[in-house]
Design a protein around this motif. Structure first.
Motif, PDB file in Angstrom:
ATOM      1  N   GLU A  71       0.800  -1.189   0.035  1.00 23.47           N
ATOM      2  CA  GLU A  71      -0.024  -0.079   0.034  1.00 23.47           C
ATOM      3  C   GLU A  71       0.919   1.469   0.129  1.00 23.47           C
ATOM      4  OE1 GLU A  71      -0.793   0.287   4.856  1.00 23.47           O
ATOM      5  OE2 GLU A  71      -2.366  -0.842   3.587  1.00 23.47           O
ATOM      6  N   CYS A  72       0.141   2.438  -0.276  1.00 25.12           N
ATOM      7  CA  CYS A  72       0.922   3.699  -0.250  1.00 25.12           C
ATOM      8  C   CYS A  72       1.986   3.835  -1.301  1.00 25.12           C
ATOM      9  CB  CYS A  72       1.384   4.082   1.232  1.00 25.12           C
ATOM     10  SG  CYS A  72       0.177   3.921   2.391  1.00 25.12           S
ATOM     11  N   ASP A  73       1.914   3.196  -2.313  1.00 22.39           N
ATOM     12  CA  ASP A  73       3.075   3.170  -3.310  1.00 22.39           C
ATOM     13  C   ASP A  73       3.430   4.472  -3.801  1.00 22.39           C
ATOM     14  OD1 ASP A  73       4.739   2.043  -4.903  1.00 22.39           O
ATOM     15  OD2 ASP A  73       3.640   2.048  -6.659  1.00 22.39           O
ATOM     16  N   GLY A  74       4.603   4.914  -3.519  1.00 25.37           N
ATOM     17  CA  GLY A  74       5.093   6.203  -4.031  1.00 25.37           C
ATOM     18  C   GLY A  74       4.613   7.341  -2.820  1.00 25.37           C
ATOM     19  N   GLU A  75       4.486   6.920  -1.837  1.00 24.91           N
ATOM     20  CA  GLU A  75       4.008   7.934  -0.849  1.00 24.91           C
ATOM     21  C   GLU A  75       4.883   7.850   0.404  1.00 24.91           C
ATOM     22  OE1 GLU A  75      -0.065   7.593   0.207  1.00 24.91           O
ATOM     23  OE2 GLU A  75      -0.547   7.389  -1.879  1.00 24.91           O
ATOM     24  N   ILE A  76       5.904   6.825   0.645  1.00 30.79           N
ATOM     25  CA  ILE A  76       6.899   6.603   1.583  1.00 30.79           C
ATOM     26  C   ILE A  76       8.333   6.855   1.142  1.00 30.79           C
ATOM     27  CG2 ILE A  76       7.656   4.845   3.212  1.00 30.79           C
ATOM     28  CD1 ILE A  76       4.587   5.473   3.361  1.00 30.79           C
ATOM     29  N   VAL A  77       9.070   7.574   2.219  1.00 31.14           N
ATOM     30  CA  VAL A  77      10.433   7.840   1.636  1.00 31.14           C
ATOM     31  C   VAL A  77      11.162   6.795   3.030  1.00 31.14           C
ATOM     32  CG1 VAL A  77      10.664   9.864   3.011  1.00 31.14           C
ATOM     33  CG2 VAL A  77      12.270   9.442   1.403  1.00 31.14           C
ATOM     34  N   ARG A  78      12.045   6.145   2.271  1.00 30.84           N
ATOM     35  CA  ARG A  78      12.987   5.479   3.337  1.00 30.84           C
ATOM     36  C   ARG A  78      14.575   5.860   3.293  1.00 30.84           C
ATOM     37  NH1 ARG A  78      13.187   0.170   0.380  1.00 30.84           N
ATOM     38  NH2 ARG A  78      10.941  -0.232   1.434  1.00 30.84           N
ATOM     39  N   GLU A  85      11.036   4.197   7.575  1.00 29.00           N
ATOM     40  CA  GLU A  85      10.266   4.834   6.686  1.00 29.00           C
ATOM     41  C   GLU A  85       9.384   5.860   7.200  1.00 29.00           C
ATOM     42  OE1 GLU A  85       9.826   0.729   4.032  1.00 29.00           O
ATOM     43  OE2 GLU A  85       8.607   0.866   5.565  1.00 29.00           O
ATOM     44  N   PHE A  86       9.270   6.935   6.409  1.00 27.09           N
ATOM     45  CA  PHE A  86       8.424   7.900   6.586  1.00 27.09           C
ATOM     46  C   PHE A  86       7.183   8.542   5.630  1.00 27.09           C
ATOM     47  CE2 PHE A  86      12.066   8.434   9.042  1.00 27.09           C
ATOM     48  CZ  PHE A  86      11.749   8.695  10.453  1.00 27.09           C
ATOM     49  N   GLU A  87       6.029   8.550   6.077  1.00 24.30           N
ATOM     50  CA  GLU A  87       4.845   9.000   5.182  1.00 24.30           C
ATOM     51  C   GLU A  87       5.228  10.470   4.792  1.00 24.30           C
ATOM     52  OE1 GLU A  87       0.419  10.299   6.132  1.00 24.30           O
ATOM     53  OE2 GLU A  87       0.922   8.074   6.214  1.00 24.30           O
ATOM     54  N   ILE A  88       5.259  10.754   3.486  1.00 24.34           N
ATOM     55  CA  ILE A  88       5.723  11.949   2.861  1.00 24.34           C
ATOM     56  C   ILE A  88       4.873  12.900   3.279  1.00 24.34           C
ATOM     57  CG2 ILE A  88       6.250  13.309   0.571  1.00 24.34           C
ATOM     58  CD1 ILE A  88       7.499  10.736  -0.258  1.00 24.34           C
ATOM     59  N   SER A  89       3.554  12.726   3.100  1.00 25.99           N
ATOM     60  CA  SER A  89       2.508  13.724   3.255  1.00 25.99           C
ATOM     61  C   SER A  89       2.466  14.564   4.830  1.00 25.99           C
ATOM     62  CB  SER A  89       1.244  13.547   2.758  1.00 25.99           C
ATOM     63  OG  SER A  89       0.869  12.363   3.647  1.00 25.99           O
ATOM     64  N   SER A  90       2.686  13.580   5.830  1.00 25.18           N
ATOM     65  CA  SER A  90       2.548  13.885   7.155  1.00 25.18           C
ATOM     66  C   SER A  90       3.911  14.014   8.006  1.00 25.18           C
ATOM     67  CB  SER A  90       1.775  12.894   7.861  1.00 25.18           C
ATOM     68  OG  SER A  90       2.201  11.697   7.894  1.00 25.18           O
ATOM     69  N   GLY A  91       4.954  13.299   7.520  1.00 21.00           N
ATOM     70  CA  GLY A  91       6.247  13.300   8.168  1.00 21.00           C
ATOM     71  C   GLY A  91       6.148  12.037   9.200  1.00 21.00           C
ATOM     72  N   HIS A  98       2.967   7.787  16.201  1.00 23.96           N
ATOM     73  CA  HIS A  98       2.822   8.748  17.035  1.00 23.96           C
ATOM     74  C   HIS A  98       3.898   9.174  18.087  1.00 23.96           C
ATOM     75  CE1 HIS A  98      -1.391   7.813  16.552  1.00 23.96           C
ATOM     76  NE2 HIS A  98      -1.056   6.463  16.861  1.00 23.96           N
ATOM     77  N   GLY A  99       5.021   8.495  17.699  1.00 24.28           N
ATOM     78  CA  GLY A  99       6.334   8.741  18.473  1.00 24.28           C
ATOM     79  C   GLY A  99       7.486   9.394  17.757  1.00 24.28           C
ATOM     80  N   VAL A 100       7.531   9.088  16.437  1.00 25.91           N
ATOM     81  CA  VAL A 100       8.497   9.539  15.614  1.00 25.91           C
ATOM     82  C   VAL A 100       8.003  10.211  14.252  1.00 25.91           C
ATOM     83  CG1 VAL A 100      10.648   8.644  14.463  1.00 25.91           C
ATOM     84  CG2 VAL A 100       9.968   7.672  16.539  1.00 25.91           C
ATOM     85  N   ARG A 101       8.627  11.373  13.901  1.00 30.04           N
ATOM     86  CA  ARG A 101       8.360  12.180  12.720  1.00 30.04           C
ATOM     87  C   ARG A 101       9.271  12.993  12.297  1.00 30.04           C
ATOM     88  NH1 ARG A 101       2.847  14.288  13.520  1.00 30.04           N
ATOM     89  NH2 ARG A 101       3.278  15.090  11.315  1.00 30.04           N
TER      90      ARG A 101
END
Length: 161
Positions: A71-78, A85-91, A98-101
């Protein structure tokens, strides 16, 4: 105080691409995910690696034991150093949202030819009736008002910090 930084013309950052910029003293990655622009600080909170230089990918979920879904193809940066791994839109981190961003910033595309960003062109009649609506009465001996077509030629990706 919010600062505005012009990044690049929108057509120079197509979907699936990113650009790395320095905005003041903050390193930032700006990503285009399917036509939506996102900006995040180019610093992994783990050990300060250049996060936005990592692979843009997706992630897996496990809806049930032994079942995995991509899931989330193209939406995660490693992170290129340790694979966090981090969600690009929210960090938010994928493993502990809830603890790391990492910090994200507001983005916008300004300019263009859509109705929201294009300046309105008014005729002499429209100006006259608008003035009357505002309580100003034209006497009729004012010089003619020149109006000009206005067109914004390109859209620009902007980040606000």
């Amino acid at each position: 105080m919010v600062e505005r930084f012009e990044i690049c013309p929108a057509n120079e950052l197509p979907p699936g691409e990113r650009t790395l910029v320095q905005l003041g003293n903050i390193p930032v990655g700006v990503f285009n995910i399917e036509g939506e622009y996102h900006a995040m600080q180019n610093v992994c909170p783990h050990q300060l690696a250049p996060l936005c230089e990592g692979e843009v990918t997706g992630t897996t979920s496990a809806p049930a034991v032994g079942e995995y879904e991509w899931e989330c193809d193209g939406e995660i940066v490693r992170c290129p150093w340790h694979g966090w791994e981090f969600e690009i839109s929210s960090g938010e981190s994928v493993f502990n949202p809830h603890g790391v961003r990492t910090r994200t910033f507001e983005t916008a595309v300004e300019g263009g030819n859509d109705a929201d960003s294009q300046a309105a062109v008014k005729t002499d009649e429209a100006v006259s009736s608008e003035c009357q609506r505002e309580g100003t009465t034209l006497r009729g001996d004012e010089p003619p008002v020149n109006t000009y077509d206005v067109e914004v030629e390109s859209e620009t990706v902007v980040v606000y910090i």
